[in-house]
Motif scaffolding. Sequence first.
Motif, mmCIF file in Angstrom:
data_model
loop_
_atom_site.group_PDB
_atom_site.id
_atom_site.type_symbol
_atom_site.label_atom_id
_atom_site.label_comp_id
_atom_site.label_asym_id
_atom_site.label_seq_id
_atom_site.Cartn_x
_atom_site.Cartn_y
_atom_site.Cartn_z
ATOM 1 N N LEU A 52 0.437 -1.082 0.406
ATOM 2 C CA LEU A 52 -0.165 0.134 0.226
ATOM 3 C C LEU A 52 0.827 1.255 0.156
ATOM 4 O O LEU A 52 0.301 1.787 -0.725
ATOM 5 N N ASP A 53 2.076 0.683 0.819
ATOM 6 C CA ASP A 53 2.814 2.409 1.529
ATOM 7 C C ASP A 53 4.327 1.973 0.398
ATOM 8 O O ASP A 53 4.709 1.051 0.903
ATOM 9 N N TYR A 54 5.058 1.681 -0.508
ATOM 10 C CA TYR A 54 5.979 1.845 -1.235
ATOM 11 C C TYR A 54 7.105 1.941 -0.251
ATOM 12 O O TYR A 54 8.833 1.414 -0.104
ATOM 13 N N SER A 55 7.220 3.282 0.284
ATOM 14 C CA SER A 55 8.230 3.466 1.221
ATOM 15 C C SER A 55 8.124 2.754 2.453
ATOM 16 O O SER A 55 9.348 2.151 3.518
ATOM 17 N N GLU A 56 7.342 1.776 3.072
ATOM 18 C CA GLU A 56 7.170 1.318 4.102
ATOM 19 C C GLU A 56 6.552 0.483 3.873
ATOM 20 O O GLU A 56 4.665 -0.191 4.426
ATOM 21 N N PRO A 57 6.947 -1.518 3.440
ATOM 22 C CA PRO A 57 6.106 -2.647 2.440
ATOM 23 C C PRO A 57 6.139 -3.137 4.183
ATOM 24 O O PRO A 57 4.735 -4.098 3.193
ATOM 25 N N GLY A 58 6.298 -3.291 4.808
ATOM 26 C CA GLY A 58 5.039 -4.394 5.915
ATOM 27 C C GLY A 58 4.053 -3.141 6.610
ATOM 28 O O GLY A 58 3.257 -3.729 7.120
ATOM 29 N N ARG A 59 3.574 -1.707 5.678
ATOM 30 C CA ARG A 59 2.483 -2.017 6.369
ATOM 31 C C ARG A 59 1.495 -1.799 5.754
ATOM 32 O O ARG A 59 0.690 -0.809 5.622
ATOM 33 N N GLY A 60 0.954 -3.256 5.119
ATOM 34 C CA GLY A 60 -0.181 -3.601 5.046
ATOM 35 C C GLY A 60 -0.221 -3.835 3.006
ATOM 36 O O GLY A 60 1.487 -2.870 2.725
#
Length: 480
Positions: A52-60
């Motif tokens: 969902l968020d490529y800068s924080e791929p672990g967040r969904g």
Amino acid sequence: MKNITRVATAGLAFWCVAISSALKADEPDTLKPCFLSGVKERVKCASFEVPLDYSEPGRGSITLHATIVPAKAGTPAEDAFVVFAGGPGQAAGEYGALTRVAFDAIRTKRDIVLLDQRGTGRSAGVQCKGDAVPEALSGLTAMARECMESASIDVRHITMENLVRDTEEARARLGYTQLNLWGGSYGTRTVALYLRRYPERVRSIIVDGVLPPDVSLFETAAQSAERAKHLIAQDCANNAVCAERFPTFEADIDTLMTKAKAGELRYSGTDPVTGEPMELKFLHGYAVEALRGAFYLADTTTYLPLVVDQAVNGDLGPLIASLLGGTAVSESMYLGTTYSILCGDEVPRLTTEQARVAGEGSFAGDSYYQFWKAGCDGWVSTPPEPDALTMIGSDVPALVLSGNLDPITPPSMGEHFVKGFPNGRHIVVPGTGHNTSYVGCMPSLMAKFVETLDVSALDASCFDHLKRLPFAVGLNGNTE
């Protein structure tokens, strides 16, 4: 009654293969047989997870859906043809009819890839609901806020940057080495940004009804609409029957706009879409969209002198039909994505005062900006990267298409865009409105271009006979 937002959005903005034929020799296991509305034969579909968020791929994550219309050839070319939908807010996976009409010749050797961008179609589509037609712009703010709060995903991640990242992810997973890109209307922005971010992956581009990234949509919209209106007036003046029947077309539009601004345009009668009783106060923006939305297709412009004449003589029925008729075009619009993109990339480019100045001298004024600005006041979006809205240029072969009558992306925008492409060519199609890929001989010209990459070899004389159809001068549609 339909949500009036859909009317303005509609004004933004249109296979023969055995299922056993291979997409590629190493076809991904994720491809499954499926059907695409507008195409008789079975095609192939794929779904895959991306951050969902490529800068924080672990967040969904979000599930993307792609439809692949396989090439007719037994061994397809490794460079697929990717279709970027317009709007913004349309789903490419709902472009089956356009694929059949415009891209069938390209499909002889190449797969056609229709990727639903995030926030549209089966990629977590955010399709705002609502039946109210607000009598104040503040109502649009409330409608947008309600839509955002009910969305299934965080709408801040519906951005052009994420769309092109998603496209690159899809390319890699489907195994294509390069892509031929097609974008229509706001999809031309997607083409430009993908080319900017992944130039080595692009073999060719076709942009139809181009909005250059360095051009502000809301700064130019009013004058583009004014140009389209004036072209209708010129064509009417050059037609003896129309000139005699509607000699004051442009002055009558000015009269209507004055009455709308004064709150004097009120309709009480039957909803032409539902058949139910309705009452509507025409805000200036509604009166503008009743006309501007009809400018998009050359065929619908042929009844506008009659519609305006009826309205100034007290019959607002045809005008309300023109306003609400645009909802049929926009039923596939995912307004959550429209808001996310326009509120992030377009509305902030202008101040309210700059929008007012830009609208001076046009019947549309700043109504288009004000309409979307009101919705954006109830929306949260992410601004673009600093270079995203700057002029684009490349050596990649480029075919740039414009309709001469286009009311939102006129030929001047195509001429501006092609300056950055030394291997590009701009073709202006006469007698045509917004988007030309399905018109006349254009499908065959596009196929020849994608095959040869030689824009100079395209013979555009096949469009020379095109012109606007005769104007309707009576309610029965007679033209004389």
